[in-house]
Design an enzyme around this catalytic site. Structure first.
Site, PDB file in Angstrom:
ATOM      1  N   GLU A  78       0.797  -1.232   0.000  1.00 26.95           N
ATOM      2  CA  GLU A  78       0.000   0.000   0.000  1.00 26.95           C
ATOM      3  C   GLU A  78       0.826   1.277   0.000  1.00 26.95           C
ATOM      4  OE1 GLU A  78      -2.874  -0.193   3.159  1.00 26.95           O
ATOM      5  OE2 GLU A  78      -3.935  -1.878   2.258  1.00 26.95           O
TER       6      GLU A  78
ATOM      7  N   GLU B 277      -4.951  -8.533   0.546  1.00 24.17           N
ATOM      8  CA  GLU B 277      -5.590  -8.344   1.850  1.00 24.17           C
ATOM      9  C   GLU B 277      -7.098  -8.284   1.654  1.00 24.17           C
ATOM     10  OE1 GLU B 277      -4.355  -5.088   4.273  1.00 24.17           O
ATOM     11  OE2 GLU B 277      -2.206  -5.468   3.977  1.00 24.17           O
TER      12      GLU B 277
END
Length: 522
Positions: free
Chosen positions: A242, A469
């Site tokens: 991220e 995720e």
């Protein structure tokens, strides 16, 4: 079934993972584990030792090896065949540039071997959130901030970051995006990806800071690949979790309205710079998503975030602002500085200008030692463009082969509200309500399926998708299940996510399994 190992799991020329016989493979995995973000015995709610960064120890995270058989056996019995192994840049290079923690590298090798004994394949996730522990998250070593000129112990007081360690309890929820927009993380991400264009006057020991940061980051990837090259169950690497665009692409430094994540403190880039220079400013504050709670002052004590004072600010050195007639008050010179490439004047294309060159550099560091490693590539977080339907148009020359599009997906309504409804959800593709559990599952599956359409443009023949995720918060409804023991709502919410993944026919790794989880702190 056991996940194929490296060289047996194929991720090239097709939208599917395949085994050696050409059969399609769906992987069901788990992240191991969230507590690996922090050093041993250094939870975020404890301030003691927060600035003793040189002596940090990560050995034994995410699993104490003496307990590994119990936990890995449990994961395999639950049907998982893949582990996304969470590690951080800091955990390997915390003591200083080029000073590697060999004990921790050795620990990771031994843990990977234990995973193999239980039929678990592994891909290594070099994790980060909001750059580092000192900017409200985890990931990068402290010395990256010090080399940039930041005063580590003044970041919170100046408003350049907000950390649990310094803020204390109760710590506001979901403020990671607020931290990404503040001076410390916003600056570091801008320098990491685009420093050569936006901060050409900023160097470390004579080396452009972008090159310096990426060189050290990629060197850690290379050290890990070298240590793990003989472990056949290591299928590849998730290069960077991220990442953020920093300030790059901001159209007006005085405006924060294009950031669509309305939680916590709303700090625009210019206010962030003023705060860091030692000025008190008031900003809008949202106590929860879209719940406005008035203005909040920051930097009441007028602390400076820069070690050598405001004159050492990176953005002063690169002509973004100057001191006013009084010699101190900041005056903004270029409100649109980050909207275009300062060198060429061209509009910024972050993916092609910055993300892909970084992917290639990082991949080369890994494949020097592990030529057949699969690269799990994540998009860069840009909360001004959170659309699910962005389609990166890539080609073989850009990214080569052996890539996986490893985006993350969460049911945003459940994640932010910390509650779950089986009656009403949100169709995030069409931005309209989804009524009824089956419709919710289908619309969530449809949202995840857009990742496959994006991946069709990555390399010749496209590439597989793995949702790196996904999952739910287990503290739903004010931690109701943790006190009552009734996890039926949590089970229903997680089943909805799992059915959405099945609907989309994609591989995934759930977030997350933590052997040190507690009901009080998570």
């Amino acid at each position: 079934p056991v996940c194929p190992g490296r060289g047996e799991l194929v991720a090239r020329g097709s939208a599917w993972f395949r085994d050696r016989e050409g059969r399609r493979v769906l992987l069901r995995g788990i992240n191991l584990a969230g507590d690996a973000k922090m050093p041993v015995n250094a939870p975020t709610h404890e301030r003691e030792g927060f600035f003793d960064w040189k002596d940090a120890s990560f050995k034994g995270t995410p699993l104490d090896l003496k307990d590994a058989d119990e936990h890995l056996g449990r994961l395999r019995a639950w049907g998982f065949n893949l582990v996304r192994l969470v590690v951080t840049w800091e955990s390997f290079e915390h003591a200083g540039p080029g000073q590697y923690d060999r004990d921790h590298i050795d620990y990771v090798v031994r843990l990977v071997r234990r995973c193999r004994e239980f039929g678990l394949s592994v891909f290594v996730d070099l994790h980060q959130d909001v750059w580092s522990r000192w900017t409200g998250g985890d990931g990068a070593p402290a010395w990256t901030l010090l080399k940039t000129g930041f005063d580590l112990e003044k970041l919170d007081a100046s408003g350049a970051a907000v950390t649990h360690q310094m803020f204390g309890d109760p710590f506001p929820k979901m403020v990671w995006n607020s931290n990404n927009a503040r001076l410390a993380a916003g600056t570091m991400w801008t320098l990491f990806f685009a420093g050569n264009d936006f901060a050409p006057n900023t160097t470390v020991d004579g080396e452009p800071i972008q090159d310096y940061l990426q060189r050290h980051f990629c060197a850690v990837l290379g050290e890990l690949a070298k240590a793990l090259k003989d472990e056949p169950n290591v299928v590849g690497f998730d290069i960077l979790n991220e990442p953020s665009v920093g300030f790059v692409g901001n159209k007006d430094m005085r405006d924060v309205s294009d950031n669509l994540f309305y939680v916590g403190w709303r700090v625009d880039p210019w206010t962030a710079i003023e705060l860091g220079a030692g000025y008190t400013r008031e900003v809008d504050y949202f106590s929860s998503f879209m719940m406005y709670d008035g203005k909040r002052p920051l930097n009441l004590k007028r602390e400076c975030a820069w070690t050598a004072g405001p004159k050492s600010c990176v953005w002063l050195a690169n002509g973004v602002w100057e001191a006013g007639p009084d010699g101190t008050t900041p005056v903004l010179l270029k409100p649109d500085y980050f909207s275009k490439n300062p060198r060429s004047g061209a509009h910024v294309d972050f993916l092609n200008d910055y993300a892909i060159p970084f992917w290639r550099c990082a991949s080369a560091a890994i494949r020097e030692h592990m030529p057949d490693a699969i690269i799990f590539a994540e998009p860069v977080l840009d909360m001004t463009q959170p659309s699910l339907s962005e389609q990166p148009v890539l080609n073989a020359e850009m990214v080569g082969e052996g890539y996986v599009w490893a985006k993350h997906w969460y049911d945003g309504v459940t994640l932010i509200s910390k509650s779950f409804s089986k009656l009403v959800g949100l169709d995030t593709v069409r931005m309209r309500p989804a009524i009824g559990r089956r419709m919710i599952e289908r619309t969530h599956g449809g949202a995840i399926a857009t990742f496959k359409r994006e991946a069709a443009h990555m390399g010749p023949g496209g590439c597989p998708v793995l949702v790196g995720e996904c999952g739910i918060p287990f503290d739903l409804n004010n931690k109701e299940a943790l006190t009552s023991g009734d996890f039926s709502t949590c089970t229903m919410a997680l089943n909805t996510t799992m059915r959405a993944l099945e609907h989309a026919l994609v591989s995934s790794t759930l977030w997350n399994y933590s052997s040190r989880n507690t009901n009080e702190r998570g």
